[in-house]
Design an enzyme around this catalytic site. Structure first.
Site, PDB file in Angstrom:
ATOM      1  N   ASN A 183       1.243  -1.635   0.175  1.00  0.00           N
ATOM      2  CA  ASN A 183      -0.134   0.269  -0.258  1.00  0.00           C
ATOM      3  C   ASN A 183       0.645   0.719  -0.197  1.00  0.00           C
ATOM      4  O   ASN A 183       1.229   2.133   1.352  1.00  0.00           O
ATOM      5  CB  ASN A 183      -1.059   0.377   1.516  1.00  0.00           C
ATOM      6  CG  ASN A 183      -2.168  -1.054   1.468  1.00  0.00           C
ATOM      7  OD1 ASN A 183      -2.918  -1.039   0.811  1.00  0.00           O
ATOM      8  ND2 ASN A 183      -1.360  -2.112   2.038  1.00  0.00           N
ATOM      9  N   GLU A 184       1.415   1.413  -1.426  1.00  0.00           N
ATOM     10  CA  GLU A 184       2.198   2.834  -1.186  1.00  0.00           C
ATOM     11  C   GLU A 184       1.159   4.327  -1.042  1.00  0.00           C
ATOM     12  O   GLU A 184       0.688   3.908  -0.838  1.00  0.00           O
ATOM     13  CB  GLU A 184       2.086   2.760  -2.895  1.00  0.00           C
ATOM     14  CG  GLU A 184       3.067   1.604  -3.151  1.00  0.00           C
ATOM     15  CD  GLU A 184       4.450   1.250  -3.332  1.00  0.00           C
ATOM     16  OE1 GLU A 184       5.079   1.963  -1.939  1.00  0.00           O
ATOM     17  OE2 GLU A 184       5.558   0.600  -3.852  1.00  0.00           O
ATOM     18  N   PRO A 185       2.659   5.388  -1.136  1.00  0.00           N
ATOM     19  CA  PRO A 185       2.210   6.578  -0.584  1.00  0.00           C
ATOM     20  C   PRO A 185       0.071   6.708  -1.823  1.00  0.00           C
ATOM     21  O   PRO A 185       1.227   7.063  -3.438  1.00  0.00           O
ATOM     22  CB  PRO A 185       2.405   7.280  -0.748  1.00  0.00           C
ATOM     23  CG  PRO A 185       4.119   6.523  -0.321  1.00  0.00           C
ATOM     24  CD  PRO A 185       3.802   5.328  -0.993  1.00  0.00           C
ATOM     25  N   SER A 187      -2.143   5.402  -1.039  1.00  0.00           N
ATOM     26  CA  SER A 187      -3.585   4.433  -0.669  1.00  0.00           C
ATOM     27  C   SER A 187      -4.298   5.553   0.351  1.00  0.00           C
ATOM     28  O   SER A 187      -4.116   5.542   1.722  1.00  0.00           O
ATOM     29  CB  SER A 187      -2.571   3.317  -0.172  1.00  0.00           C
ATOM     30  OG  SER A 187      -1.792   2.825  -0.958  1.00  0.00           O
TER      31      SER A 187
END
Length: 663
Positions: A183-185, A187
């Site tokens: 869950n990357e920046p 998300s």
């Protein structure tokens, strides 16, 4: 043979009162800036062992009730020690996994059907192959499904988790950009299982499982934030100083999609588990005077005063009693009587770290110098993990040692071959083939055959293909040549230029072998031959690729063996740790700061530029767009600027070192 001595280095003594509060009242005061419970352990091993015990307890409790225990697990390095402990419990304590359901947190996409570097395979290798879990109880995102089936697959994955009553425990690591799972920046907190494009930093981390960054998939199917937050209990693990900055954002920062790990602040049963290194930037560890009374030592005082200078924008000798009182440092006034007394102590401490004589100044009073005046000249070994770390990390100091007539040896610990691009090989092939044509009428058949063979291999090479041994040899030769040119430029005789080619490195891929006896034996042979008075070694204990740490462990292991053997040379040897292109020592840890003039800085840049294969085309520059010489110069200038702002001498640049005392 001890092979992990770097993990036992404690740069700053941290009082247990800061991380092991005696009661709830003390914990409440210490953790006032922390928005999610954080448990700090002295070592990663201790923290991982406690998590494993907690998971085992839940598994056994569910077994007694005749229920499934549902775990969300991932791969990577963070959970490795937890899995090791669980396997040990299975074998020694009969912990059964027959009632355990495992959901893989993420999988790379796309993957070939026969891919061996999937996250699921990593889970099997670390845990699932070694316990009695039922195969039908293991579920994972599928990195091989067609794109038009991903959405429905993710919906069914969520549905399957719900069918087992949800997740009991989610075991998470934290990425360098604050991601949990992938869950990357950006998300959202309500995100569910989905396909997501991986951040550049995440791909760099994941590349350790693949042949190169280019061979690493650009996407992953990841369990979503809301799915993770629905777990009954969440553990977030972080080990090592490389995670300290992002942990501070996660634990003490605001809840924001910039750092998806910060969403854990909304969970009622989330626990962050850290070793002291990963906790280093939490307020109670880094700035304990803001939350409690302190056990003051010289390092903590130096840290506090340099911090105070930054807050009030004053040099050390201009700090006042008022500055101390208004910023939580009144204890120091009580201990020393006045601001002036503290100021002069710290000013003198820092002044004594500055030395233009890194090998010691002959015929001088060395009472307050970082290095001894005698013996002079000294025999010195500079250990360089890759063939350019010597000049990147301490190129100015290296030149000074040579100019001050010391016997300087440079030991290049690895070939550095995987960091050479294919185009460099082609360039050198063209040269040697052209040389054969011009001066030998193309009569050297070995050159002709190898030229055709290697050119054909590179022409048909696919992403993920490993180089042949011949190509790796050529890449190693390219880096050797560059290192020799740099040594000659710095007036180091080639007879003192040592290429160790430690075996652990020679896998042809980013992932290296563990340190072995053969690696240590090679270093032992060199130090026994030279019997150095000084050793310089990489102190990047959390470097992005791990090679520096392994190389330093190999040196420390050899030194430890010599210490056990009561080697006479070791009694007259000092060991200094430098840092590389990524970070500098914190000022409280600097014990020798070597000034660099503008001319010396230019010469250092020229030394780095001799390593042409590591300029724009180098594969491992990472997400930092600056070249190595730019990173190095900016770091050295920043150190000098800090000393200047504290009211000490003003220099163009400085290289900093920390002494290592054999454990």
């Amino acid at each position: 043979m001890k092979t992990n001595l770097t993990s036992q280095i404690t740069l700053t003594r941290v009082s247990p009162k800061y991380y092991k509060p005696e009661n709830a009242f003390e914990r409440s005061a210490l953790t006032r800036f922390e928005k999610v419970p954080a448990d700090i352990y002295e070592s990663a091993e201790e923290g991982a062992c406690q998590i494993a015990k907690d998971i085992a307890q839940v598994i056994r409790s569910k077994q007694r009730d005749g229920r499934f225990c549902v775990l969300a697990l991932g791969g990577g390095n963070s959970p490795k020690m937890v899995y090791t402990n669980l396997v040990k419990m299975h074998k020694e304590e009969k912990l059964s996994f027959r009632n355990v359901i495992v959901f893989n947190l993420y999988e790379y996409y796309p993957l070939a059907p026969d891919a061996v570097n999937s996250n699921l395979n990593s889970l099997y290798e670390m845990l699932l192959n070694h316990v009695d879990i039922e195969k039908q109880n293991i579920f994972s995102p599928d990195g091989t499904i067609p794109k038009d089936e991903i959405f429905e697959f993710c919906r069914l994955y969520e549905q399957r988790i719900e069918s087992f009553g949800g997740i009991d425990i989610a075991l998470l690591g934290i990425g360098r950009v604050g991601n949990i799972a992938f869950n990357e920046p950006g998300s959202r907190i309500n995100s569910t299982t989905r396909l997501i494009l991986m951040d550049v930093d995440s791909r760099n981390e994941a590349s350790k499982s693949f042949a190169s960054v280019d061979a690493t998939p650009i996407s992953s199917i990841t369990m979503g934030v809301s799915t993770i937050l629905a777990a009954k209990k969440v553990y977030l693990m972080a080990w090592g100083e490389s995670k300290s900055d992002i942990i501070k954002e996660c634990v003490e920062g605001a809840i924001t999609d910039i750092y998806p790990s910060s969403y854990l602040q909304t969970h009622n049963n989330a626990h962050v588990v850290l070793d002291l290194s990963a906790a280093a930037h939490l307020t109670r560890i880094q700035r304990p005077w803001l939350v409690t009374s302190c056990d003051w030592d010289d390092k903590l005082i130096r840290s506090a005063i340099t911090w105070l200078c930054g807050i009030v924008k004053k040099p050390i000798l201009k700090l006042t009693n008022k500055d101390y009182n208004e910023n939580g440092l009144s204890e120091l006034l009580a201990l020393y009587g006045s601001a002036y007394n503290v100021n002069i102590k710290i000013f003198n401490d820092l002044q004594h770290t500055i030395s233009g004589w890194p090998g010691g100044k002959p015929n001088a009073d060395d009472t307050h110098r970082p290095e001894r005046a005698k013996p002079y000249p000294k025999r010195i070994i500079i250990f360089s993990p890759h063939p350019d770390d010597d000049v990147i990390s301490m190129g100015g100091t290296l030149r000074r040692l040579v100019e001050q007539k010391h016997e300087v040896h440079v030991a290049y610990q690895t070939s550095g071959n995987i960091a050479v691009g294919d185009e460099e090989v082609v360039r050198f092939l063209h040269f040697i083939n052209g040389f054969n044509q011009l001066f030998n009428n193309s009569e050297n058949q070995i050159i002709n055959e190898k030229y055709k063979e290697i050119r054909e291999f590179l022409r048909t090479k696919k992403e993920g293909d490993l180089d042949t041994s011949d190509i790796l040899t050529l890449k190693g030769l390219i880096r050797r040549g560059e290192a020799r040119i740099a040594c000659t430029y710095n007036n180091i005789p080639l007879s003192r230029c040592h290429f160790l080619d430690l075996p652990f490195y020679e896998t042809g891929r980013i992932q290296k072998n563990p340190i072995g006896e053969a690696d240590v034996a090679i270093i032992l042979d060199l130090i026994r031959e030279v019997k150095p008075h000084q050793i310089f070694v990489a102190g990047d204990l959390a470097d992005p690729h791990g090679t520096h740490k392994i190389c330093t462990d190999a040196v420390f292991s050899a030194i430890d063996l010599e210490k056990e053997a009561n080697a006479k040379w070791l009694k007259d040897c000092r060991i200094w740790m430098y840092r590389g292109a990524w970070a500098e020592w914190e000022i409280e840890n600097i014990e020798m700061a070597v000034p660099i003039s503008p001319e010396e800085l230019r010469a250092k840049r020229n030394s780095i530029l001799k390593h042409q294969s590591q300029m724009e085309s180098a594969p491992f520059l990472g997400n930092d767009e600056r070249l190595f010489w730019q990173r190095s110069e900016e770091r050295n200038r920043a150190t000098a600027d800090l000393y200047d702002k504290l009211g000490l001498a003003s220099y163009e640049a400085m290289e900093a070192f920390k002494e290592y005392i054999p454990l």
